[in-house]
Design a protein around this motif. Structure first.
Motif, mmCIF file in Angstrom:
data_model
loop_
_atom_site.group_PDB
_atom_site.id
_atom_site.type_symbol
_atom_site.label_atom_id
_atom_site.label_comp_id
_atom_site.label_asym_id
_atom_site.label_seq_id
_atom_site.Cartn_x
_atom_site.Cartn_y
_atom_site.Cartn_z
ATOM 1 N N GLU A 1 0.836 -1.202 0.000
ATOM 2 C CA GLU A 1 0.000 0.000 0.000
ATOM 3 C C GLU A 1 0.870 1.251 0.000
ATOM 4 O O GLU A 1 0.596 2.205 -0.735
ATOM 5 N N CYS A 2 1.897 1.243 0.818
ATOM 6 C CA CYS A 2 2.796 2.390 0.885
ATOM 7 C C CYS A 2 3.499 2.605 -0.447
ATOM 8 O O CYS A 2 3.565 3.731 -0.944
ATOM 9 N N SER A 3 4.007 1.546 -1.034
ATOM 10 C CA SER A 3 4.696 1.653 -2.325
ATOM 11 C C SER A 3 3.762 2.219 -3.393
ATOM 12 O O SER A 3 4.177 3.065 -4.194
ATOM 13 N N ALA A 4 2.528 1.757 -3.412
ATOM 14 C CA ALA A 4 1.560 2.257 -4.389
ATOM 15 C C ALA A 4 1.274 3.739 -4.153
ATOM 16 O O ALA A 4 1.193 4.527 -5.103
ATOM 17 N N GLN A 5 1.142 4.118 -2.909
ATOM 18 C CA GLN A 5 0.879 5.528 -2.589
ATOM 19 C C GLN A 5 2.073 6.399 -2.996
ATOM 20 O O GLN A 5 1.893 7.485 -3.547
#
Length: 136
Positions: free
Chosen positions: A57-61
């Motif tokens: 999720e962090c990487s996508a954000q």
């Protein structure tokens, strides 16, 4: 993607962000995050099975437009002020683990320090402690 983070998620976002600052997150860096999650009291009660999903999720954000700025703000909003130095310490821990601090890591630490409103003396103490821990 979450619009707000829990404290645990915010701490993981800090570590993933620091690991990914050079655009390449290694297995060793992710393993280090896992070790910290298991060991530190800040993660008490956290379900370690969620670590990979939160990292994704962090990487996508971060990959989204203005992702870094948005993630920094999400972290600031998720944490009470008393935990800002803990978040900074986690970032420093990841940056120092390979005993080479790159320019991108320094810049990210500056951005995190500024976003969280941490004073330079506190940050210097955290940084010095990490250097001492990782010295061979």
């Amino acid at each position: 993607m979450p619009t707000s983070l829990s404290q645990h998620e915010a701490f993981i976002y800090v570590m993933v962000m620091m690991s990914a600052v050079d655009r390449h997150m290694t297995d060793d860096e992710f393993a280090r995050i896992g070790e910290l999650v298991k060991f530190l009291p800040a993660f008490e009660g956290f379900d370690e099975n969620r670590l990979i999903d939160i990292g994704r999720e962090c990487s996508a954000q971060l990959a989204a437009p203005e992702g870094l700025d948005i993630v920094l703000e999400m972290i600031r909003e998720a944490l009470p002020q008393r935990l800002y130095d803990t978040a900074y310490a986690l970032a420093v821990e990841l940056a120092a683990a390979d005993q080479r601090i790159r320019n991108e890591e320094i810049r990210l630490l500056q951005l995190l320090r500024d976003r969280l409103g941490l004073d330079k003396l506190t940050c210097a103490g955290i940084e010095r402690g990490a250097i001492a821990r990782f010295r061979k």
